[in-house]
Design a protein around this motif. Structure first.
Motif: not given
Length: 241
Positions: A156-161, A182-187
């Protein structure tokens, strides 16, 4: 944008406040909790400066700092300085470029024997000519149980901090364990060291120019453009391009 915060409280709330003020939607899912550890020292005698690199350290060492008011405090980051000010403690200097740069500032002020009040997960002790640095570990970030909605919150998130290398490693391990691609998660991270700890193959790796929320938010805004895609379970998520 929806920005997921996994750092422990009260830092999570502080970051959320800054993100909300900038018009973003923070999502809180702390994966750690702060545990205060007994201090090895009762006095700052023998030291001509104290070094703090987090607000957690300021809160954990509040009584010690109040009992040693004559020893100047050098703080890394505005959040650390704010935590000290909240305790009515003066700050000699505040740095924004990391612990080594601040130690050089203290050395320029003729302070050569420093006590670093730190967390268990800290950066290497700087080695600077004519400066002696002792370290007292006064808190740690303890892992908490993984929330049942872990995957849902991420998708549900755009970016994980990520605020620390330890958090980066733990988060990466959880994603891999739960088969979350991992390819679907932006950090977004405070530093290249944190990015390295997270590993490779993420949808995006956004690195701040300085270790603070303001710089991190600026980097996210400069590099992130949302577009819809599908993860392996068919859930629509936002991914940077």
């Amino acid at each position: 944008m929806k920005l997921l915060i996994i750092r422990p409280q009260p830092g999570a709330d502080a970051t959320a406040h800054r993100l909300r003020a900038a018009g973003h939607e923070p999502i809180l899912m702390p994966l750690f909790a702060i545990e205060v550890l007994p201090m090895q020292r009762r006095s700052a005698a023998g030291y001509d400066g104290l070094l703090l690199t987090s607000g957690n350290a300021a809160r954990a060492a509040g009584e010690f700092l109040t009992n040693n008011p004559a020893t100047p405090i050098y703080a890394v980051g505005s959040a650390t300085a704010s935590a000290l000010h909240a305790l009515s403690l003066p700050v000699a200097k505040t740095g924004s470029e990391g612990v080594e740069a601040l130690v050089r500032v203290a050395a320029a002020d003729c302070h050569q024997r420093l006590l670093w009040l730190a967390g268990e997960d800290h950066s290497p002790i700087p080695h600077i000519d004519d400066v002696s640095i002792d370290i007292d570990i006064i808190y740690r970030s303890a892992m908490v149980s993984t929330p049942d909605n872990f995957v849902h919150q991420i998708t549900e998130s755009d970016v994980v901090i990520l605020h620390s290398s330890r958090a980066a490693r733990h988060f990466a391990d959880l994603c891999d364990t739960m088969n979350l691609p991992r390819a679907n998660v932006a950090l977004a991270t405070f530093s290249s060291a944190i990015a390295e700890a997270a590993g490779e193959n993420w949808a995006a790796m956004i690195i701040a120019d300085a270790p603070n929320d303001a710089a991190l938010l600026k980097a996210i805004q400069a590099q992130f453009t949302p577009t819809h895609c599908q993860d392996e379970r068919g859930t629509a998520i936002e991914e940077p391009i």
